[in-house]
Design a protein around this motif. Structure first.
Motif, mmCIF file in Angstrom:
data_model
loop_
_atom_site.group_PDB
_atom_site.id
_atom_site.type_symbol
_atom_site.label_atom_id
_atom_site.label_comp_id
_atom_site.label_asym_id
_atom_site.label_seq_id
_atom_site.Cartn_x
_atom_site.Cartn_y
_atom_site.Cartn_z
ATOM 1 N N SER A 1 44.125 39.663 85.260
ATOM 2 C CA SER A 1 42.947 39.218 85.934
ATOM 3 C C SER A 1 43.027 37.618 86.391
ATOM 4 N N ASN A 2 42.376 37.320 87.455
ATOM 5 C CA ASN A 2 42.273 36.029 88.089
ATOM 6 C C ASN A 2 41.189 35.509 86.997
ATOM 7 N N SER A 3 40.014 36.139 86.744
ATOM 8 C CA SER A 3 38.974 35.662 85.930
ATOM 9 C C SER A 3 38.698 36.884 85.012
ATOM 10 N N PHE A 4 38.283 36.667 83.842
ATOM 11 C CA PHE A 4 37.988 37.827 82.708
ATOM 12 C C PHE A 4 37.122 37.063 81.940
ATOM 13 N N THR A 5 35.706 37.681 81.817
ATOM 14 C CA THR A 5 34.699 36.946 80.945
ATOM 15 C C THR A 5 34.035 38.123 80.064
ATOM 16 N N VAL A 6 34.005 37.783 78.741
ATOM 17 C CA VAL A 6 33.538 38.651 77.903
ATOM 18 C C VAL A 6 32.285 37.879 77.168
ATOM 19 N N GLN A 7 31.076 38.798 76.823
ATOM 20 C CA GLN A 7 30.161 38.103 76.022
ATOM 21 C C GLN A 7 29.585 39.399 75.206
ATOM 22 N N SER A 8 29.539 39.182 73.883
ATOM 23 C CA SER A 8 28.982 39.883 73.017
ATOM 24 C C SER A 8 27.662 39.499 72.513
ATOM 25 N N TYR A 9 26.787 40.728 72.467
ATOM 26 C CA TYR A 9 25.424 40.284 72.214
ATOM 27 C C TYR A 9 25.368 41.168 70.769
ATOM 28 N N ARG A 10 24.747 40.308 69.626
ATOM 29 C CA ARG A 10 24.804 41.050 68.349
ATOM 30 C C ARG A 10 23.742 40.719 67.297
ATOM 31 N N GLU B 1 28.102 29.833 69.712
ATOM 32 C CA GLU B 1 27.226 31.165 69.233
ATOM 33 C C GLU B 1 25.717 30.585 69.957
ATOM 34 N N LYS B 2 24.968 31.241 70.293
ATOM 35 C CA LYS B 2 23.563 31.014 70.526
ATOM 36 C C LYS B 2 22.583 32.142 70.222
ATOM 37 N N GLU B 3 21.518 32.002 70.166
ATOM 38 C CA GLU B 3 20.615 32.953 70.160
ATOM 39 C C GLU B 3 20.380 33.912 71.520
ATOM 40 N N THR B 4 19.827 35.184 71.287
ATOM 41 C CA THR B 4 19.692 35.666 72.534
ATOM 42 C C THR B 4 18.556 36.869 72.204
ATOM 43 N N THR B 5 17.734 37.446 73.219
ATOM 44 C CA THR B 5 16.827 38.402 73.084
ATOM 45 C C THR B 5 17.487 39.626 73.812
ATOM 46 N N GLN B 6 18.661 39.645 74.225
ATOM 47 C CA GLN B 6 19.386 40.929 74.641
ATOM 48 C C GLN B 6 19.576 41.837 73.738
ATOM 49 N N ARG B 7 19.514 43.118 74.164
ATOM 50 C CA ARG B 7 19.942 44.125 73.346
ATOM 51 C C ARG B 7 21.653 43.989 72.925
ATOM 52 N N ASN B 8 21.824 44.529 71.596
ATOM 53 C CA ASN B 8 23.406 44.747 71.372
ATOM 54 C C ASN B 8 24.075 45.313 72.360
ATOM 55 N N GLY B 9 25.427 44.891 72.034
ATOM 56 C CA GLY B 9 26.423 45.541 73.099
ATOM 57 C C GLY B 9 27.298 44.348 73.721
ATOM 58 N N THR B 10 28.450 44.649 74.665
ATOM 59 C CA THR B 10 29.071 44.069 75.036
ATOM 60 C C THR B 10 29.274 44.042 76.565
ATOM 61 N N ALA B 11 29.301 42.683 77.136
ATOM 62 C CA ALA B 11 29.504 42.799 78.826
ATOM 63 C C ALA B 11 30.827 42.091 79.017
ATOM 64 N N ILE B 12 31.599 42.673 80.025
ATOM 65 C CA ILE B 12 32.999 42.339 80.370
ATOM 66 C C ILE B 12 32.696 42.131 82.058
ATOM 67 N N ASN B 13 33.192 41.010 82.687
ATOM 68 C CA ASN B 13 33.314 40.986 84.029
ATOM 69 C C ASN B 13 34.884 40.540 84.323
ATOM 70 N N PHE B 14 35.469 41.177 85.274
ATOM 71 C CA PHE B 14 37.012 40.888 85.660
ATOM 72 C C PHE B 14 37.246 40.886 87.161
ATOM 73 N N LEU B 15 38.003 40.088 87.753
ATOM 74 C CA LEU B 15 38.431 39.934 89.022
ATOM 75 C C LEU B 15 40.034 40.234 88.966
ATOM 76 N N PRO B 16 40.704 41.244 89.289
ATOM 77 C CA PRO B 16 42.167 41.647 89.282
ATOM 78 C C PRO B 16 42.827 40.438 89.923
ATOM 79 N N ASP B 17 43.951 40.218 89.343
ATOM 80 C CA ASP B 17 44.671 39.094 89.919
ATOM 81 C C ASP B 17 45.420 39.639 91.468
ATOM 82 N N ASP B 18 45.161 39.055 92.483
ATOM 83 C CA ASP B 18 45.495 39.653 93.826
ATOM 84 C C ASP B 18 47.189 39.237 94.198
ATOM 85 N N THR B 19 47.646 38.400 93.229
ATOM 86 C CA THR B 19 48.992 38.254 93.492
ATOM 87 C C THR B 19 49.887 39.390 92.760
ATOM 88 N N ILE B 20 49.159 40.203 91.986
ATOM 89 C CA ILE B 20 49.764 41.356 91.425
ATOM 90 C C ILE B 20 49.379 42.505 92.004
#
Length: 631
Positions: free
Chosen positions: A124-133, A153-172
């Motif tokens: 992926s050209n860009s790949f972001t992972v964020q965990s809420y726990r 790490e920082k505080e959050t009010t979000q529910r537990n879980g994982t968020a991932i965003n990705f943009l596939p590499d357009d050269t591949i």
């Protein structure tokens, strides 16, 4: 004699994890592709991420998943336990790091190799992972596998879980785009196999209460069913089956939630068990049915759970496991015993269904015997023709070969000698074959399968593809309709699609059929040539080249020289997939290819477009016939 090459310490190179994935992506995600086929790599990337969220649901953590997608970018948010915050970076960037190696926690998980998420990251050209726990969160961002940003790490009010965003590499993944209909099918399969799970995809809710029963309801024409769907469930196994009106057999098979599109040991055992059980059930009526008649027109689905499944490829599309688990029975025995017991009991308890099933089998038996004579003559004729078949210019590698390039095997179906000549001269003779039509094929809507043998052209095409007895032995992975972008070319496309949908709908459902895009315009000056596939691309090319460039409008494939054609059927080939939006194939074909009904007349009047003979008009498929490739 071979040239001497130094082989010393400097010859040995160690690749880190991301370099190896990027150097050999096919080892991890199968074929690359541009998104025009359901099994292209960009969909495998999505699936690797969603599989992790599904495993969280299976473990009892989180009952919903959010997926949002544009043409090129994807975000996935689950509400599971969340990746432990101290391991967020390791879990997406270190091979053999994950939470699935404890077999007690993930005995029947899909992604046991610890590679999937890392492959998505690396490709992926860009790949972001964020965990809420537990009230805290951590985020990390990567580019082609390299860590580029890490926040504490920082505080959050979000529910537990994982968020991932990705943009596939357009050269591949060159010229790629996500086709929502392919993703729809993937998501439906997830919810069919995980009752109680809700997936929201681009604002649409996906949910299933009855599992594989719902799958068959969605994928079959209810008006064509001969009896209600049979739905049976047991520990680690679920199946559904019925008989429709289509020719051939159609199966949907799954292992631990993985859609095994190429079948495997479980699907083979399912087919065998159905034939054997139903044959033995009707022997009490002194009926000795053949398995081929029992399974004709069947639509079935099976899902099993296996400990430590063995697949025949990294993309897990074919099960190779022989046993259910280390100490369990064989897959074949497990499925045969379940089907023998449960299906036999069901038929005894439901005599009306048993009678309808028997009537359908007897109809298949009559149809098979009715065409036996002409089938024999046609096959003998086809066998002789294959020795000197002027219609087929074959390639050297085929899809049923165990060759690393089998996925690339393609049959172009062309109209006329000029178009087939250009493709033949410019094709890759290893993987690309050409079948030439002599004109417009027969409109076969409403005809029986006898016409496939009576019509020499259809029979030769059937034998070229090797699909007479089903698609298991199909010789080409890609069947590409290559016709002119004019009214006659569009008509031929519809006639060929009618042939496939009428007699071999599983070819379309399995994603083998597509339409070749060829450029409509060539815009050039003395320094540069640009090929344009749409009016918008033509306008952009004119603006780029400036000073009144030469513009050529291609009205037929025969106008494109072999040298030019080679540019359009190589690594930059553009294909429009033919896929089904509606299970009612008969109604669809009746509307487009049946008698000229008032509804269709009115539709033509409402959507008529007149083409002017200049370069400002782009007669696309959608303008001439409304979305024929999305059937």
């Amino acid at each position: 004699m071979a040239e001497n090459v130094n082989y010393d310490n400097d010859s040995i190179r160690s690749l880190d994890w991301k370099e190896h994935i990027r150097l050999r992506p096919g080892m991890y995600i199968g074929k690359l592709g541009d998104g025009s086929a359901y099994d292209d790599g960009i969909y495998v990337l999505l699936k690797e991420i969603v599989d992790n969220s599904i495993d969280e649901f299976v473990m009892g953590a989180g009952r919903s998943i959010e997926i949002n997608m544009s043409d090129q970018k994807v975000s996935v948010r689950d509400y599971g336990r969340g990746i432990p915050l101290g391991k967020v970076i390791d879990c997406v960037s270190k091979i053999n790091t994950g939470g699935k190696y404890d077999s007690k926690a993930f005995q029947k998980s899909v992604g046991l190799n610890g590679v999937g998420t890392k492959a998505v990251n690396a490709l992926s050209n860009s790949f972001t992972v964020q965990s809420y726990r537990d009230g805290r969160t951590k985020i990390a961002e990567f580019a082609k596998g390299e860590l580029v940003r890490e926040e504490p790490e920082k505080e959050t009010t979000q529910r537990n879980g994982t968020a991932i965003n990705f943009l596939p590499d357009d050269t591949i993944f060159r010229h790629y785009r996500f086709i929502p209909e392919f993703v729809d099918n993937m998501i439906w399969n997830y919810v069919y196999l995980n009752s109680g799970l809700t997936i929201n995809f681009n604002g649409q809710k996906f949910f299933s209460e009855r599992g594989l029963y719902d799958l068959l309801v969605k994928n079959t024409d209810s008006n064509a069913l001969r009896y209600p769907i049979i739905h049976l469930k047991g520990e680690d196994i679920e199946l559904a089956l019925t008989h429709g009106q289509a020719y051939g057999e159609e199966y949907y098979s799954f292992v631990n939630g993985q859609h095994t599109t190429q079948g495997g040991t479980h699907q083979a055992a399912f087919r065998e068990a159905i034939g054997k059980t139903i044959k033995e059930f009707f022997e009490k009526d002194k009926k000795d049915f053949e398995p081929v008649d029992i399974r004709a027109s069947i639509v079935g689905a099976i899902a099993i759970k296996v400990q430590e499944p063995v697949f025949e490829s990294q993309t897990k599309t074919k099960l190779g496991s022989q046993n259910i688990g280390p100490e369990g029975p064989t897959v074949r025995t497990f499925i045969n015993d379940f089907v023998k017991r449960e299906l036999d009991n069901f038929l005894h308890r439901n005599p009306a269904t048993a009678d309808a099933l028997k009537a359908r089998i007897m109809q298949s038996e009559r149809e098979r015997k009715d065409i036996a004579g002409i089938k024999k003559l046609a096959n003998e004729r086809a066998k002789k023709a294959s020795l000197h078949n002027k219609k087929l210019r074959d390639c050297k590698i085929h899809f049923d070969d165990q060759h690393e390039r089998r996925q690339d095997t393609t049959l172009f179906i062309t109209e006329g000698d000029s178009a087939s000549g250009s493709i033949t001269k410019s094709r890759d003779v290893m993987t690309q074959a050409v079948f030439s039509l002599k004109g417009k094929p027969l409109n076969c809507f409403g005809l029986t399968k006898k016409v496939v043998y009576e019509n020499e052209e259809f029979n030769l095409l059937q034998h070229a593809l090797n699909i007479e007895d089903g698609i298991d032995g199909i010789r080409y992975n890609n069947i590409v309709i290559a016709t002119d972008a004019d009214v006659d070319g569009m008509h031929i496309r519809l006639l060929l699609m009618t042939f496939f949908l009428q007699f071999f709908p599983d070819l379309v459902k399995a994603g083998h059929v597509s339409i070749l895009q060829t450029p409509l315009f060539r815009v050039r000056n003395k320094k540069e040539t640009i090929y344009c596939y749409s009016d918008e691309e033509r306008r952009n090319a004119i603006e780029k080249l400036g000073n009144k460039p030469e513009i050529t409008r291609f009205k037929g494939l025969g106008e494109i020289s072999p040298d030019e054609f080679g540019l359009f059927i190589g690594k930059d080939i553009r294909l429009d997939p033919v896929y089904l939006k509606d299970a009612n194939i008969k109604g669809l074909l009746e509307y487009f290819m049946g008698k000229n009904t008032p509804d269709r007349q009115q539709h033509i009047v409402n959507n008529l477009r007149i083409e002017k003979d200049d370069a400002s008009i782009n007669p696309t498929i959608e303008e001439l016939v409304p979305v024929p490739v999305a059937v």
